[in-house]
Write a protein that holds these residues in place. Structure first.
Motif, short mmCIF file in Angstrom:
data_model
loop_
_atom_site.label_atom_id
_atom_site.label_comp_id
_atom_site.label_asym_id
_atom_site.label_seq_id
_atom_site.Cartn_x
_atom_site.Cartn_y
_atom_site.Cartn_z
N ILE A 153 11.15 -6.90 -21.90
CA ILE A 153 11.49 -5.71 -22.66
C ILE A 153 11.38 -6.02 -24.15
CG2 ILE A 153 13.31 -4.04 -23.15
CD1 ILE A 153 14.49 -4.77 -20.39
N ILE A 154 10.63 -5.20 -24.86
CA ILE A 154 10.56 -5.35 -26.31
C ILE A 154 10.98 -4.02 -26.93
CG2 ILE A 154 9.12 -5.95 -28.28
CD1 ILE A 154 7.14 -7.28 -26.37
N ASP A 155 12.07 -4.03 -27.66
CA ASP A 155 12.45 -2.80 -28.36
C ASP A 155 11.65 -2.69 -29.64
OD1 ASP A 155 14.12 -2.07 -26.37
OD2 ASP A 155 15.93 -2.86 -27.29
N GLU A 156 12.29 -3.08 -30.75
CA GLU A 156 11.57 -3.02 -32.04
C GLU A 156 10.93 -4.37 -32.34
OE1 GLU A 156 11.81 -0.26 -34.28
OE2 GLU A 156 12.73 0.87 -32.64
N VAL A 157 11.63 -5.41 -31.91
CA VAL A 157 11.26 -6.76 -32.33
C VAL A 157 10.99 -7.61 -31.09
CG1 VAL A 157 12.11 -8.83 -33.50
CG2 VAL A 157 12.69 -6.56 -34.40
N CYS A 158 9.94 -8.40 -31.13
CA CYS A 158 9.66 -9.29 -30.00
C CYS A 158 10.76 -10.35 -29.91
CB CYS A 158 8.30 -9.96 -30.16
SG CYS A 158 8.01 -11.22 -28.92
N ASP B 69 6.94 -4.66 -21.15
CA ASP B 69 6.22 -4.74 -22.41
C ASP B 69 5.66 -6.15 -22.56
OD1 ASP B 69 7.18 -2.18 -22.92
OD2 ASP B 69 9.01 -2.96 -23.86
N ARG B 70 4.66 -6.26 -23.41
CA ARG B 70 4.08 -7.58 -23.62
C ARG B 70 3.64 -7.70 -25.06
NH1 ARG B 70 -1.15 -9.13 -23.10
NH2 ARG B 70 -1.46 -11.37 -22.92
N ASP B 71 3.97 -8.84 -25.65
CA ASP B 71 3.46 -9.14 -26.98
C ASP B 71 2.24 -10.02 -26.82
OD1 ASP B 71 2.85 -9.82 -29.50
OD2 ASP B 71 4.79 -10.69 -30.02
N GLU C 269 1.96 -4.20 -25.98
CA GLU C 269 1.43 -3.44 -24.84
C GLU C 269 2.62 -2.91 -24.04
OE1 GLU C 269 -2.27 -6.57 -24.35
OE2 GLU C 269 -0.82 -6.31 -22.74
N GLY D 77 -1.59 -6.11 -37.31
CA GLY D 77 -2.23 -4.94 -36.69
C GLY D 77 -2.25 -4.98 -35.16
N VAL D 78 -1.70 -6.04 -34.57
CA VAL D 78 -1.70 -6.11 -33.11
C VAL D 78 -0.42 -5.47 -32.59
CG1 VAL D 78 -1.75 -7.63 -31.11
CG2 VAL D 78 -3.05 -8.23 -33.16
N VAL E 110 -0.95 -14.86 -37.98
CA VAL E 110 -1.76 -14.15 -36.98
C VAL E 110 -1.02 -12.91 -36.48
CG1 VAL E 110 -3.06 -16.13 -36.11
CG2 VAL E 110 -0.83 -15.58 -35.12
N VAL F 178 2.70 -13.01 -37.62
CA VAL F 178 3.69 -14.06 -37.45
C VAL F 178 3.00 -15.37 -37.84
CG1 VAL F 178 3.12 -14.25 -35.00
CG2 VAL F 178 5.31 -15.11 -35.81
N ARG G 200 8.39 -10.96 -34.28
CA ARG G 200 7.61 -10.05 -35.10
C ARG G 200 7.82 -8.61 -34.65
NH1 ARG G 200 2.24 -8.18 -33.93
NH2 ARG G 200 1.99 -8.13 -31.68
N ARG G 201 7.60 -7.68 -35.56
CA ARG G 201 7.61 -6.26 -35.22
C ARG G 201 6.19 -5.84 -34.88
NH1 ARG G 201 12.02 -3.27 -36.94
NH2 ARG G 201 13.63 -4.66 -37.74
N GLU G 202 6.09 -4.67 -34.26
CA GLU G 202 4.77 -4.16 -33.89
C GLU G 202 3.85 -4.14 -35.10
OE1 GLU G 202 4.86 -0.95 -31.25
OE2 GLU G 202 2.82 -1.52 -30.75
N GLY G 203 2.67 -4.77 -34.97
CA GLY G 203 1.68 -4.73 -36.04
C GLY G 203 1.89 -5.79 -37.12
N GLU G 204 3.07 -6.42 -37.10
CA GLU G 204 3.34 -7.43 -38.13
C GLU G 204 2.72 -8.78 -37.75
OE1 GLU G 204 7.75 -6.27 -39.84
OE2 GLU G 204 7.48 -8.07 -38.64
N ASN H 279 8.74 3.05 -31.33
CA ASN H 279 7.52 2.36 -31.71
C ASN H 279 6.39 2.57 -30.72
OD1 ASN H 279 8.90 1.05 -29.81
ND2 ASN H 279 9.01 -0.92 -30.85
#
Lengths: 78, 769
Positions: free
Chosen positions: B715-720, B705-707, A40, A36-37, A33, B731, B725-729, A6
């Motif tokens: 550490i965030i693999d696929e899911v926080c 990593d940081r959400d 990091e 698209g975020v 919320v 919540v 949530r997944r990247e771009g999803e 990812n």
């Protein structure tokens, strides 16, 4: 080895979806919320860090994706 | 009769024979000719031939030039013809360059950094901003100018073809790379930024603010980074001043409350009478002397109580001030602008060996502030922090700063900084003199190392020195061209090294002609060693000799692959050959140093932009050679390839001997799996192993990593792991509320702090006693 799949995703402008104007009146909050975020991901580049991966040049991005972990064996014991 | 001709851009213009005469005469003149009439006669012949050849067609400029060459040769003007052809080729080159430059400018203008790799050449510069793009125009324009008019054509060709890489070429005629700033000396008596004068700072907060300004000002005089080698020693002086002030103001308050006295007046008069000052360690006999004087105003027991109150409060307030000063330093260095706003200063600080209570408080506060992170809990990326590891000071449990070393490990396990430098590595230890912090090795964060000094052997120190310029050799290419023939390889390498040395030297000649006034801060404020001896119009050549001229290299691993089929992680034979190659390069640098008394050094190049450039060129030239050119990057310097499975210990052990050879700078890092905070013991063992193996500078990588939505850092693999949530999803706000990480007023607008972490934070860091 950790999955880095990812990391390719672009970090988009943060968007806030506000559907309910008066949340404190609502028993349950169903606003969403974070669409698209991205996450990091801070990585070391050549001794220093950079904010997030999207600032890396193409070659360095490829290198970071190839990086694998170095297991700690008993030999680390002194 | 010819009326018009077609220019290169397609425009039709009137034919003018005089222009041909001019061109021929110019070529003849360059060869010593002075006969314009002959030139005119030859031009008439050209015109006649043209009319004959082109008949109904309108001739083109290129066509005319071909005929001019022909006419010159046929009339026996061989030398003029040669000159004309050369001139024509040169003009073509300039035209090509102009076209290419305009093409580059077009891309810079209309493509975003996301699309354009040039804009991301250096991750530290934001190529999407107005100032970032403006810098890029300047940089690309300057490079082309140097290629055409400044660089030795041989060096220009070697650079363009990818045999060598001249780093920071856009600054070729302008400045030098980097400097270790002795802020202690700089602050003494105050300093001038070039835009205004600043008085000597009087408490730790001003020390912190001025340290940032010093870094910022110097960054604008050089093209590389800036480092402070003595952060704890120098900033500790600010702590001492703060303590003094805080002690006195608290004593004054106590005197007023306990005896209704005019405390301020008494404190003032005491400080005039005593030569000593109150100190954090309370070990200089100040309290006893002060007590005698206080007894004139109130009974002994009460005076003691007032003193105890003042000590306690002053310590508490000093700790708080120091923490806030360090927090401000980190915030400033991550937000303040340099170079017209396109960058934040590239800053490094070295610390860890000052055992005074003041210096220790600085380091402790800095580490605490680093652990806490920026405003929203983000990991600070500047300054690059380097913890100096030294036996007898902080390495062993009985050492006075061992607690700080352990704290540094914990902080690095969370925030990736500090990195670790090792003062006991033999090549660093040889310069070390106890009690002389200027002899403790300090690194530029990226890895640059400057300490040995052949120009002035009485000053083998770190302060006020840095690298002047560096140029890297493309090791894999030499290996590919040698086709496994080692003799040929070393022969080619030797030739390449001669070229690099000559180029470094020519650049040094240009740098030497610069004047103090070109560097209002670096030289004007005496930051650079001995520059305080020069006047504003003096040339800087002599003092620049304290700096280093470095030859770098990239891709030892690919080089070995091309030569013998295996790299140094795979076979002992390859490791032996690797050491032979790098040792050979170091010998050549040493020889040059001896011959010239200039500090030539060998650098394990950082290679951010270069990692992709060389391999792109080589892939085009030699195709995709397995293990050599089949990836998008060449492996950094002497590193074992990042994709190669190897234990942390083996990687450290194999890379360590190269640190001893690369006196211009080096770094080794390993990638740790999982969350190192859960295994701090292992983290510390890795750092200790680096030290025992003779590594000079090292660090440990782990994912941070940081959400930004729920604020989770880790550490965030696929899911926080926190909000799921997944990247771009998206919540739901309901979920964030349940987790206790929803902030209504901010609406978690993508940049949320970490409420869990903030809850655990020690609000007022009074743990220090």
């Amino acid at each position: 080895m950790i999955s880095m799949n990812n990391t390719k995703t672009t970090v988009m402008e943060p968007q806030v979806t506000l559907t309910m104007p008066m949340p404190h009146m609502m028993p349950k909050d169903d606003r969403m919320v974070g669409e698209g975020v991205g996450f990091e991901r801070i990585r070391r580049i050549t001794g220093y860090l950079v904010g997030t991966l999207d600032r890396f040049n193409d070659a360095k991005r490829a290198e970071v994706e190839d990086r694998i972990k170095h297991p700690l064996s008993r030999r680390v014991e002194l | 009769m010819i009326q018009t001709i077609i220019k290169r851009d397609g425009r039709c213009v009137l034919f003018d024979r005089e222009k041909i005469t001019d061109a021929i005469f110019k070529a003849a003149k360059a060869q010593g000719g002075s006969d314009r009439e002959t030139a005119g006669e030859l031009a008439r012949q050209v015109e006649a031939l043209l009319e004959n050849q082109e008949k109904d067609n309108t001739p083109t400029v290129e066509g005319i030039q071909d005929i001019v060459e022909k006419v010159l040769v046929e009339n026996g003007h061989a030398r003029t013809a040669k000159e004309y052809i050369l001139y024509r080729a040169q003009r073509t080159r300039v035209r090509d360059m102009n076209t290419r430059l305009m093409k580059t400018f077009e891309e810079l203008t209309y493509q975003s950094a996301f699309e354009n790799d040039v804009k991301r050449e250096n991750a530290n510069i934001d190529g999407d901003t107005a100032m970032g793009t403006m810098l890029k125009y300047g940089s690309e324009g300057a490079k082309q100018f140097y290629h055409m008019f400044v660089l030795n054509p041989e060096h220009s060709k070697a650079h363009l073809s990818g045999d060598i890489h001249i780093h920071d070429l856009d600054f070729l005629t302008l400045t030098t790379t980097c400097c270790q700033i002795d802020i202690d000396k700089l602050f003494e008596g105050g300093f001038c930024t070039g835009h205004g004068f600043l008085r000597e700072p009087n408490d730790v907060r001003s020390y912190s603010a001025l340290a940032c300004i010093a870094i910022q000002s110097n960054q604008n005089d050089q093209h590389g980074g800036q480092s402070i080698p003595n952060f704890d020693y120098a900033m500790g002086k600010g702590v001492a001043k703060t303590y003094r002030k805080r002690y006195r103001s608290n004593l004054a308050k106590a005197l007023f409350l306990m005896g209704g006295l005019d405390g301020e007046q008494i404190v003032k008069s005491i400080s005039k009478q005593l030569k000593l000052n109150p100190v954090l360690a309370a070990n200089n006999g100040y309290e006893a002397q002060e007590l005698l004087l206080l007894e004139a105003y109130l009974p002994r027991e009460k005076a003691r109580q007032a003193q105890a109150f003042a000590v306690k409060e002053a310590k508490r307030e000093t700790a708080k001030d120091t923490y806030q000063a360090m927090e401000a330093l980190i915030h400033n260095l991550n937000t303040m602008h340099s170079r017209a706003g396109a960058q934040i200063p590239f800053s490094s600080i070295n610390y860890g060996t000052d055992t005074s209570p003041e210096g220790r408080l600085i380091v402790q506060s800095l580490l605490e502030a680093t652990e806490s992170g920026l405003g929203n809990g983000e990991t600070p990326i500047f300054p690059i922090q380097i913890f100096k590891v030294k036996e007898g000071v902080n390495y062993n449990p009985e050492d006075p700063n061992y607690d700080l070393f352990q704290f540094a490990c914990r902080c690095s396990a969370k925030r990736l900084f500090p990195n670790f430098s090792f003062l006991d590595a033999p090549y660093n230890l040889q310069y070390y003199k106890p009690g002389h912090p200027e002899t403790e090795i300090a690194y530029m964060g990226c890895r640059t190392r400057v300490i040995g000094n052949a120009y002035d052997t009485s000053r083998q120190i770190v302060y006020g020195r840095g690298n002047l310029s560096f140029t890297s050799v493309n090791l894999p290419r030499i290996a590919i061209q040698s086709k496994g023939n080692l003799d040929l390889f070393f022969e080619k390498l030797d030739r390449e090294m001669e070229l690099v040395i000559a180029q470094l030297n020519e650049r040094f000649e240009i740098q030497s002609k610069k004047k103090v006034r070109n560097f209002p801060f670096l030289m004007g404020q005496g930051i650079w060693l001995d520059s305080n001896r020069l006047g504003p119009d003096d040339e800087i050549g002599e003092v620049l000799k304290h700096g280093t001229l470095s030859m770098g290299f990239i891709g030892l691993a690919e080089c070995l692959k091309a030569l013998i089929g295996v790299h140094h992680g795979e076979s002992e034979e390859a490791q032996a050959l690797g050491l032979k190659i790098i040792g050979h390069m170091r010998d050549r640098m040493d020889k040059e140093t001896q011959a010239t008394r200039l500090n030539y050094s060998l650098l394990a190049t950082p290679a951010e932009g270069l990692s992709g450039r060389f391999v792109r060129l080589d892939k085009k030239k030699y195709g995709a050679i397995p293990g050599v050119t089949d990836r998008e990057y060449y492996t950094n310097s002497f590193h074992i390839p990042v994709y190669f499975p190897i234990s942390a210990a083996a990687k450290i052990r194999l890379e360590a001997p190269y640190h001893a050879l690369t006196n211009g700078g080096h770094i080794t890092y390993i990638e740790l799996d999982g969350d190192p905070l859960k295994n701090l013991d292992a983290f510390e063992r890795v750092v200790r192993y680096m030290k025992e193996c003779g590594v000079g500078y090292g660090s440990i990588n782990h994912p941070v990593d940081r959400d930004p939505v729920c604020g989770y850092t880790g550490i965030i693999d696929e899911v926080c792991p926190r909000c799921g949530r997944r990247e771009g999803e998206p919540v739901s706000v309901e979920r964030l509320k349940q987790l206790g990480c929803w902030n209504e007023s901010l609406a978690n607008c993508g940049y949320c702090g970490d409420p869990y972490e903030e809850r655990d934070r020690n609000g007022s860091p009074n743990s220090y006693t």
